[in-house]
Design a protein around this motif. Sequence first.
Motif, PDB file in Angstrom:
ATOM      1  N   ALA A 110     -11.410  -0.804  -6.936  1.00 32.26           N
ATOM      2  CA  ALA A 110      -9.958  -0.767  -6.809  1.00 32.26           C
ATOM      3  C   ALA A 110      -9.505  -1.477  -5.534  1.00 32.26           C
ATOM      4  CB  ALA A 110      -9.473   0.679  -6.819  1.00 32.26           C
ATOM      5  N   ALA A 111     -10.215  -1.240  -4.434  1.00 29.44           N
ATOM      6  CA  ALA A 111      -9.867  -1.884  -3.171  1.00 29.44           C
ATOM      7  C   ALA A 111     -10.042  -3.396  -3.275  1.00 29.44           C
ATOM      8  CB  ALA A 111     -10.722  -1.322  -2.043  1.00 29.44           C
ATOM      9  N   LEU A 153      -1.441  -0.775  -4.388  1.00 32.52           N
ATOM     10  CA  LEU A 153      -2.535   0.187  -4.495  1.00 32.52           C
ATOM     11  C   LEU A 153      -1.977   1.558  -4.160  1.00 32.52           C
ATOM     12  CD1 LEU A 153      -5.629   0.504  -4.957  1.00 32.52           C
ATOM     13  CD2 LEU A 153      -5.880   0.402  -2.470  1.00 32.52           C
ATOM     14  N   PHE A 210      -7.246  -4.890  -5.328  1.00 31.46           N
ATOM     15  CA  PHE A 210      -6.036  -4.963  -4.511  1.00 31.46           C
ATOM     16  C   PHE A 210      -6.100  -6.154  -3.555  1.00 31.46           C
ATOM     17  CE2 PHE A 210      -3.707  -2.974  -0.717  1.00 31.46           C
ATOM     18  CZ  PHE A 210      -2.464  -3.410  -1.149  1.00 31.46           C
ATOM     19  N   PHE A 234      -6.547   4.798  -6.105  1.00 31.46           N
ATOM     20  CA  PHE A 234      -7.585   5.071  -5.105  1.00 31.46           C
ATOM     21  C   PHE A 234      -7.442   6.538  -4.705  1.00 31.46           C
ATOM     22  CE2 PHE A 234      -9.715   5.172  -1.081  1.00 31.46           C
ATOM     23  CZ  PHE A 234     -10.639   4.147  -1.092  1.00 31.46           C
ATOM     24  N   CYS A 289      -2.659   5.252  -3.184  1.00 35.40           N
ATOM     25  CA  CYS A 289      -3.733   6.019  -2.538  1.00 35.40           C
ATOM     26  C   CYS A 289      -3.319   7.457  -2.331  1.00 35.40           C
ATOM     27  CB  CYS A 289      -4.063   5.438  -1.159  1.00 35.40           C
ATOM     28  SG  CYS A 289      -4.847   3.835  -1.182  1.00 35.40           S
ATOM     29  N   SER A 294      -0.636  -1.274 -11.283  1.00 31.54           N
ATOM     30  CA  SER A 294      -1.077  -0.844  -9.945  1.00 31.54           C
ATOM     31  C   SER A 294      -2.534  -0.426  -9.989  1.00 31.54           C
ATOM     32  CB  SER A 294      -0.214   0.335  -9.474  1.00 31.54           C
ATOM     33  OG  SER A 294      -0.290   1.412 -10.401  1.00 31.54           O
ATOM     34  N   GLY A 295      -3.127  -0.363  -8.798  1.00 35.99           N
ATOM     35  CA  GLY A 295      -4.483   0.146  -8.662  1.00 35.99           C
ATOM     36  C   GLY A 295      -4.454   1.575  -8.153  1.00 35.99           C
ATOM     37  N   GLU A 335       1.013   5.987 -11.300  1.00 35.10           N
ATOM     38  CA  GLU A 335       0.413   4.835 -11.988  1.00 35.10           C
ATOM     39  C   GLU A 335       0.884   4.755 -13.433  1.00 35.10           C
ATOM     40  OE1 GLU A 335      -2.332   2.559 -14.407  1.00 35.10           O
ATOM     41  OE2 GLU A 335      -2.154   4.759 -14.448  1.00 35.10           O
ATOM     42  N   LEU A 389       0.855  -1.183   0.000  1.00 36.94           N
ATOM     43  CA  LEU A 389       0.000   0.000   0.000  1.00 36.94           C
ATOM     44  C   LEU A 389       0.890   1.232   0.000  1.00 36.94           C
ATOM     45  CD1 LEU A 389      -2.921   1.202   0.295  1.00 36.94           C
ATOM     46  CD2 LEU A 389      -2.475   1.268   2.755  1.00 36.94           C
TER      47      LEU A 389
END
Length: 962
Positions: free
Chosen positions: A543-544, A557, A547, A531, A559, A528-529, A518, A505
């Motif tokens: 997205a969560a 992820l 992940f 958020f 954030c 990658s995701g 990203e 994270l």
Amino acid sequence: MTDSVTVFAVGQRWISSTEPELGLGLVVQAEGRVVQVCFPAADEERAYAARSAPLSRVQFRQGEMIHDNQERRLKVTDTLENNGVIIYLCEDEDGKDVLLPEEQLHAVIRLNSPRERLFAGQIDRLSRYRLRYNTRLHHGVQMQSPVRGLLGPRVQLLPHQIYIAHEVASRHAPRVLLADEVGLGKTIEAGMIVHQQLISGRASRVLVVVPEALLHQWLVEMLRRFNLRFTILDEARCMALEGEASGLQEDDVSADDINPFESAQLVLCGENFLAADTSRAEQARAAGWDILVVDEAHHLAWTPENSSPAYACVERLAEQVPGLLLLTATPEQLGRSGHFARLRLLDPDRYHDLQQFVDQEQQYQQISDVLMALRQDNAWQRLSSEQGLREVLDAYLGTDRVAAVVAEVDGADASAQTVALERLTRDLLDRHGTGRVLFRNTRASVKGFPGRELHAWPLSGSQALPADVALDDQLHPEQVLGLDDDPRLGWLVEFLKQHRQDKVLLICRSAETVCELEQQLRLAGCYSGLFHEGMSLLERDRAAAWFADDEDGVQILLCSEIGSEGRNFQFARHLILFDLPLDPDLLEQRIGRLDRIGQTGVIQIHVPYLEGTAQQRLLNWYADGLGAFESPFQIGQAVINRYGEALLQALQAADEQPLQSLISDAQSFVAQEQARQEQGRDRLLELNSCQPDKADEWVNMVREYERPGVLAPYMEQVFDAFGVEHESHSAEAVIARPGNHMHGQHFPALPEDGLTATFRRDVAMSREDMHFLTWEHPMVTGAMDMILSGDFGNTALCTVKLGGVAPGTLLVESLFVLGVQAPRALQLERYLPAEPVRLLRDNLGRDLSEQLPADQLHMIAERVPKQTAHALVKRAEKVLQSLLDTSEKQAAALQDELIDAAMNQMRAERDDGLQRLLALAEVNPNVRQQEIDQYQAETAQLEERLRAAALQLDAVRIAIAT
């Protein structure tokens, strides 16, 4: 009976498929999307969304026997219909014609009895009879379980959560503040309370108000963990409902007459949505709720002079709703007045004066000191010898009370003294001011949290920054360099390659930075995701979930700061802080996304920074000055108040000396503040928030009543009986799907594409793709209701081989249940016999109930072809009728004894509860008079309903000796 009518009209009779114990319902209002149904037998009224109302139409056929509201027995000869309402043409017992509108039917519905079905040739298979019998046994166990409502949630059995849920959910209309520290599971506690209230019937309509960013997280959590299907209401959804409904209304009904909040029983909505629109807030108030839940309640600002729109909105709602759950991890974040503000939402009559509240709180330190003394090893000696300790106890408990306890066990063994000390401790806790309305567990009192390790990654590149670069640009150098030239990007790519198997994270300040990260990672071959606040709630949820997926999910992820609050990522153990915030509370929130219950590894905190910049200085400040990375940091606001301006200057200074001086001073300040905080911990509140002995007892009860090894084979029998296809998935896990020959179009909680479910809690906690089947899962409770609420398996005929019993001997097995129709909220089943009354007689008049138990009869019973069975019953009808008459008389003789036993059990339990409430009310004003009044009213209702109980024939099995 049939369910053919689907249009509601005033005067129609319907039965609740989810609450058949309510009896026969009468439609009293049917307008638009809402239908109002009165259940006279249970003295209840329900409002349902018309399209999804769990109701079945009641319509009797020609030849069936019915009862009117004067209990006259009538035979239906024909039916008419007038404006959707049925009119029955009947004959009474004297042969006179009677015209009976269905609204005059008796409220206690009488289904076809086993006796009538038996002699009408409606004989069920033996497997169905056995399933009905077993279902009765299982149902009785669950109805009398002391932890009913706590079995179903997909949660770890954590003592502090189980304790709070059990303590709060057992109350009528609970109004409490759940204030556990970050990571201890307040959302789970609230969900468990709501789930138990719904299961027990104490609540049916729930409104949850949360910050908009948490809407979908709550939606998913309530469904995944508690099988509760909430509906999200926002402005778009409300307008759509109003438009859809107004198109179905008469011309004289406008959209203004339609309330979207009445469209569902369980509703989720955003705090800003309600606070910003008074008309929507008024609709929410008018909809009527049993429980209101408000998350992140510290956002509700209040002072004696003014309150925020959100606070005012919640206050108006709280005035209307009986039950209220407020959730906050920081009950005193806004100071004593802010803490008081939330308490006054719970009980404005009790908490009406801020200064009085502050004065009372100061008195509890003395009780806390005494409690700590009572919990020491030498407590009894101190109690006998220390005058000061005795004086405080005398003042709070009374001289006579303390003297009696001392005299009772003085000189007794250590065990008796320990019991006496526990009694004194309990009495003191009962007198704690907010202990009944406020629950706060801390990490100091709840063990099992992971450790933290800081990994600082120094990187060269500060020389690329201009000499006079501003502080904000030093802390966020990507704003000056661009990510292409930011050495943290290269470090990140290399880190991800070296940790390919780990979930990571990353949190940084801005959405722009994570979006650019990203793109750069994608160019480097790392997917990658994202958020961030620029995404919709649904996009963030996806997205969560992406992940969290172990098999197909992304490794990292990215954030923005919005990921610092409310989200749980404890399945990951690597946290990258791409930048550091100036607020230590915000830093703690970031780490708190991983540092939560459920985290199994040591949390690895990675901070890449440019050497020689304010980034490095800020890292040193947090690591060396505050120790903020080592363990949860709870004094962030105090640090900001003392060092805020000085820190900004030190971060921009030309040399290290100002920062080193601050670090040296801060080390001493933090140690003093943490010691003061530890000394000032409200141990009294912590003791009241989780009493370990009771918590462990209830956790063990949950484990005892789960019985997964019993539920699994039981559900296999249920699937077979209803034509549900099923196959083993793994140990104690099953795949179920609708079968081609399934009985009825639907099976409870079974999707069209089927499901995979486990019966084991440990598997359910690690396999979110599986449903968690418990005795409280909607599929299980729905199946049990289908079996017990109708005539499923209530007749059977078999042959048996019995030594000493002559061939041709007839045996009649009769099962009776002590039945009474009552509101679910009374939970009357707790006092009724858990097992049916079973009588077994043969045609010689002998009572064989004890000689041939049900289990043994199940094993030796052999099926008889249906046509043969029908002929045998016809041939022996007179003998069988006589045997049934004898069994019913025998059961009737037992009825009063069973009712008396139930009444005595109820009175003993209720009297103890009432005396405790009354005693508490004398010393603790947080016990509301409304709670006492409701308790007494419930006791009176229980007595009335139990007196009306009657043994009813539930099932009959005929056995013929061969």
